[in-house]
Every structure is written in structure tokens, then in C-alpha cells.
Enzyme design. Sequence first.
Site, PDB file in Angstrom:
ATOM      1  N   ILE A  40       0.824  -1.213   0.000  1.00 13.71           N
ATOM      2  CA  ILE A  40       0.000   0.000   0.000  1.00 13.71           C
ATOM      3  C   ILE A  40       0.862   1.268   0.000  1.00 13.71           C
ATOM      4  CG2 ILE A  40      -0.214   0.341   2.513  1.00 13.71           C
ATOM      5  CD1 ILE A  40      -3.270   0.590   2.050  1.00 13.71           C
ATOM      6  N   GLU A 105       6.416  -4.924  11.099  1.00 15.66           N
ATOM      7  CA  GLU A 105       5.244  -4.218  11.620  1.00 15.66           C
ATOM      8  C   GLU A 105       3.973  -5.052  11.554  1.00 15.66           C
ATOM      9  OE1 GLU A 105       5.143  -0.399   9.678  1.00 15.66           O
ATOM     10  OE2 GLU A 105       6.630   0.382  11.088  1.00 15.66           O
ATOM     11  N   VAL A 106       3.890  -5.966  10.601  1.00 13.15           N
ATOM     12  CA  VAL A 106       2.678  -6.795  10.470  1.00 13.15           C
ATOM     13  C   VAL A 106       3.034  -8.225  10.870  1.00 13.15           C
ATOM     14  CG1 VAL A 106       0.892  -7.640   8.914  1.00 13.15           C
ATOM     15  CG2 VAL A 106       1.800  -5.323   8.617  1.00 13.15           C
ATOM     16  N   HIS A 110       5.663 -12.057   5.707  1.00 11.64           N
ATOM     17  CA  HIS A 110       5.562 -11.492   4.359  1.00 11.64           C
ATOM     18  C   HIS A 110       6.956 -11.295   3.803  1.00 11.64           C
ATOM     19  CE1 HIS A 110       5.290  -8.348   7.414  1.00 11.64           C
ATOM     20  NE2 HIS A 110       5.958  -7.543   6.601  1.00 11.64           N
ATOM     21  N   HIS A 112       8.918  -9.150   0.994  1.00 13.51           N
ATOM     22  CA  HIS A 112       8.833  -8.002   0.095  1.00 13.51           C
ATOM     23  C   HIS A 112       9.587  -8.339  -1.185  1.00 13.51           C
ATOM     24  CE1 HIS A 112       7.781  -4.918   3.323  1.00 13.51           C
ATOM     25  NE2 HIS A 112       8.301  -5.876   4.073  1.00 13.51           N
TER      26      HIS A 112
END
Length: 125
Positions: A40, A105-106, A110, A112
Site C-alpha cells: 500500500i 510491523e505486520v 511477508h 517483500h
Amino acid sequence: MPIDPTLPYDDDNVFAKILRGEIPSKKVYEDDWAYAFHDINPQAPTHILIIPKGRYVSWDDFSARASDAEIGGFVRAVGHVAREAGHVEPGYRLLANVGNHGGQEVPHLHIHIFAGRPLGPMLAR
Ligand code: AMP
């Protein structure tokens, strides 16, 4: 705010909500093991996130608990997404932040994918 990677998986994290379709995402790819979507807040011309479908907090959690099939499927999906997007020849960068010093942070694993321009030094100086 970096997360504590030793906490149990939180089903209310933003990527769990994306997997359940509760909040929107710009989908790039999906298979049995992985879901890929555009970040995002992109940090490069291409900035894609790839997440496993399973409930894993981080790379540490995934590498310790995921089955060989989940790990194989996920790793192949990462390569597939980069290949299909045409990033192999110019090159690209993979990144997985883990925990506080990693700046995660999440709290759902994940990877990238950054691509689309020369990406400079590996770490900020
Ligand atoms: P990290 O610091 O490795 O945990 O990175 C988290 C990434 O998730 C950041 O690059 C954010 O821009 C991205 N992000 C957070 N919320 C969303 C969202 N709803 N859709 C897409 N990307 C997101």
C-alpha cells in the site's frame, strides 16, 4: 510499531484480514500456498508482498513450524511472482523483516519484492 515475534499468531492482523477478503488488496497472484499483492506504500516502482496462506507470525515461525509442502509451495510462489513480472533479468530484491530489530510491523510472514530500478546498498547507512 515493530511487533513482538514471540507472541502467538493474531487472527486480527491486517494480512489475515486480506486473506479472508475482509479488507481490499491489489492482488498479483494466488495459489494453494501463497497470496501476493501490491504494498500500500510502495518503496520502489514495484513493491509486492507475498504471504503464506497459513497462520505464521514471521520467517522464524514459518521455518520452524511449516510443513515441507508449505515451505516448498511458498518459496516457489515467490520465485514465480518475480519471474512472471519480468524482474529476473534486470534483478530484484527480497526482504523479510523479523521482529523488533528487523522492523517488522505486520505479524504475518511477508516477503517483500522490490524491483524496477537499481536498488542501491543493501542497508541504509
Ligand atoms: P514490515 O515492516 O516488513 O512488517 O512491512 C509491512 C508492510 O505492509 C509495509 O511495507 C506496509 O506498507 C504494508 N502494508 C500495511 N498494510 C497494508 C495493506 N492494507 N495493504 C498492503 N500493504 C500494506
